[in-house]
Design an enzyme around this catalytic site. Structure first.
Site, mmCIF file in Angstrom:
data_model
loop_
_atom_site.group_PDB
_atom_site.id
_atom_site.type_symbol
_atom_site.label_atom_id
_atom_site.label_comp_id
_atom_site.label_asym_id
_atom_site.label_seq_id
_atom_site.Cartn_x
_atom_site.Cartn_y
_atom_site.Cartn_z
ATOM 1 N N ASP A 111 31.738 26.444 37.211
ATOM 2 C CA ASP A 111 31.748 25.016 37.553
ATOM 3 C C ASP A 111 30.340 24.420 37.556
ATOM 4 O OD1 ASP A 111 31.040 26.554 39.794
ATOM 5 O OD2 ASP A 111 32.909 26.150 40.833
ATOM 6 N N ASN A 141 38.699 26.888 52.307
ATOM 7 C CA ASN A 141 39.977 26.180 52.109
ATOM 8 C C ASN A 141 40.819 26.803 50.985
ATOM 9 O OD1 ASN A 141 38.711 25.390 49.766
ATOM 10 N ND2 ASN A 141 38.709 23.201 50.198
ATOM 11 N N HIS A 147 39.845 27.417 47.829
ATOM 12 C CA HIS A 147 39.549 27.065 46.430
ATOM 13 C C HIS A 147 38.915 28.241 45.689
ATOM 14 C CE1 HIS A 147 35.314 25.289 47.553
ATOM 15 N NE2 HIS A 147 35.163 26.499 47.098
ATOM 16 N N GLU A 175 40.267 22.558 44.180
ATOM 17 C CA GLU A 175 40.541 22.269 45.584
ATOM 18 C C GLU A 175 42.049 22.312 45.851
ATOM 19 O OE1 GLU A 175 38.080 22.510 47.372
ATOM 20 O OE2 GLU A 175 36.583 20.910 47.217
HETATM 21 C C1 F6R Z 1 31.066 28.636 42.960
HETATM 22 C C2 F6R Z 1 32.494 28.474 43.182
HETATM 23 C C3 F6R Z 1 33.101 28.401 44.536
HETATM 24 C C4 F6R Z 1 32.472 29.376 45.546
HETATM 25 C C5 F6R Z 1 33.088 29.162 46.923
HETATM 26 C C6 F6R Z 1 32.502 30.096 47.948
HETATM 27 O O1 F6R Z 1 30.763 28.659 41.584
HETATM 28 O O2 F6R Z 1 33.178 28.392 42.226
HETATM 29 O O3 F6R Z 1 34.480 28.656 44.450
HETATM 30 O O4 F6R Z 1 32.690 30.680 45.102
HETATM 31 O O5 F6R Z 1 32.883 27.841 47.319
HETATM 32 O O6 F6R Z 1 31.154 29.793 48.146
HETATM 33 P P1 F6R Z 1 30.224 30.750 48.987
HETATM 34 O O7 F6R Z 1 30.192 32.038 48.256
HETATM 35 O O8 F6R Z 1 28.884 30.086 49.006
HETATM 36 O O9 F6R Z 1 30.862 30.885 50.325
#
Ligand code: F6R
Length: 263
Positions: A66, A135, A137, A142
């Site tokens: 992303d 959450n 995702h 989301e």
């Molecule tokens: C990042 C992504 C997100 C993160 C998620 C967890 O490229 O796609 O899905 O993996 O938000 O983030 P952290 O690891 O910082 O808790």
């Protein structure tokens, strides 16, 4: 779904890096899907050590999950820069083989379609490394994302913006939109490895592993994947009902692998 419960973040990173390294060993021109955020950092560190010890990554390609909309590539929190600093440079990947969606494109829909085309032209993603949001995702899909979604523009939830505010000087600077691989894009990867550590992820892990497949917990779509592995530390495993069963199956797998090696 394969669920592996390990003691701590260090072991989780070592396990995920081991899976990636053995795939690169077998397929030197492997296509890796890479995540940003805190969760995969230990995996990248261990992988970096394996590269220093001789793992050849010169033909490996990578696709980020992303990117934020509207952050120039040289902004410290743009995923162009984060991927360059945490993946491309430390692992010594060829920058021309590392792809991140273009969140600065004038035509964002065209940039998303182009990203899907680039993944297809590379032959698809062999191993997609994932983190998970509190959450549920994966990527920036989301809650209520279509289970059939492809790379597209998404609006971030207030929860995700608050969670990611730690990376910015001011919470207001966290972008409101992103481009993200869709859930169906992620499902197309040959193998997925999701890493999660800490109590903040325990609820999401229990929902996506043991709850129903539902758009409200997007990571639950991995239950539809034939080769999905979820690697967690004890804290992130805290709400799993069948934790003892996962520990047992994992010990059986290790036993079997040892026997196979000594045959
Ligand atoms: C990042 C992504 C997100 C993160 C998620 C967890 O490229 O796609 O899905 O993996 O938000 O983030 P952290 O690891 O910082 O808790």
């Amino acid at each position: 779904m394969e669920v592996v419960i390990l003691a701590d973040e260090r072991e989780v990173g070592a396990f995920a890096a081991g899976r990636i390294a053995s795939m690169i060993d077998k397929h030197p021109d492997a296509v890796l899907g890479v995540a940003t955020g805190s969760s995969p950092q230990q995996t990248y560190r261990v992988l970096g050590e394996q590269v220093a010890a001789g793992l050849d990554v010169s033909r490996v390609s990578a696709f980020a999950l992303d990117e934020y909309v509207g952050l120039p590539g040289d902004h410290p929190q743009s995923y162009h820069r984060v991927i360059a600093e945490t993946v491309t440079e430390p692992l010594g990947l060829d920058p021309s083989r590392v792809h991140v969606p273009d969140g600065m494109a004038l035509d964002l829909d065209a940039a998303c379609a182009d990203y899907e085309d680039r993944i297809a032209a590379a032959g698809g993603i062999d191993l997609q490394l994932l983190g998970i949001g509190a959450n549920g995702h994966i990527g920036f899909n989301e809650p209520t994302s279509s289970l059939a979604s492809r790379t597209r523009v998404k609006t971030l939830t207030a929860r995700t913006r608050a969670d990611n505010a730690r990376f910015f000087d001011d919470p207001d600077q966290v972008p409101r939109q992103c481009l993200t691989q869709g859930l169906a894009t992620i499902l197309d990867a040959h193998t997925t490895v999701l890493v999660a550590t800490g109590t903040a992820k325990a609820r999401a892990i229990a929902r996506i592993v043991e709850g129903p497949v539902q758009a409200l917990w997007p990571g639950s779509v991995l239950q539809l994947h034939r080769r999905a592995t979820v690697v967690v530390d004890e804290a992130a495993a805290a709400e799993l009902e069948l934790a003892d069963y996962y520990r047992y199956t994992d010990s059986q797998r290790r036993l079997w692998e040892t026997e196979r090696r000594t045959d």
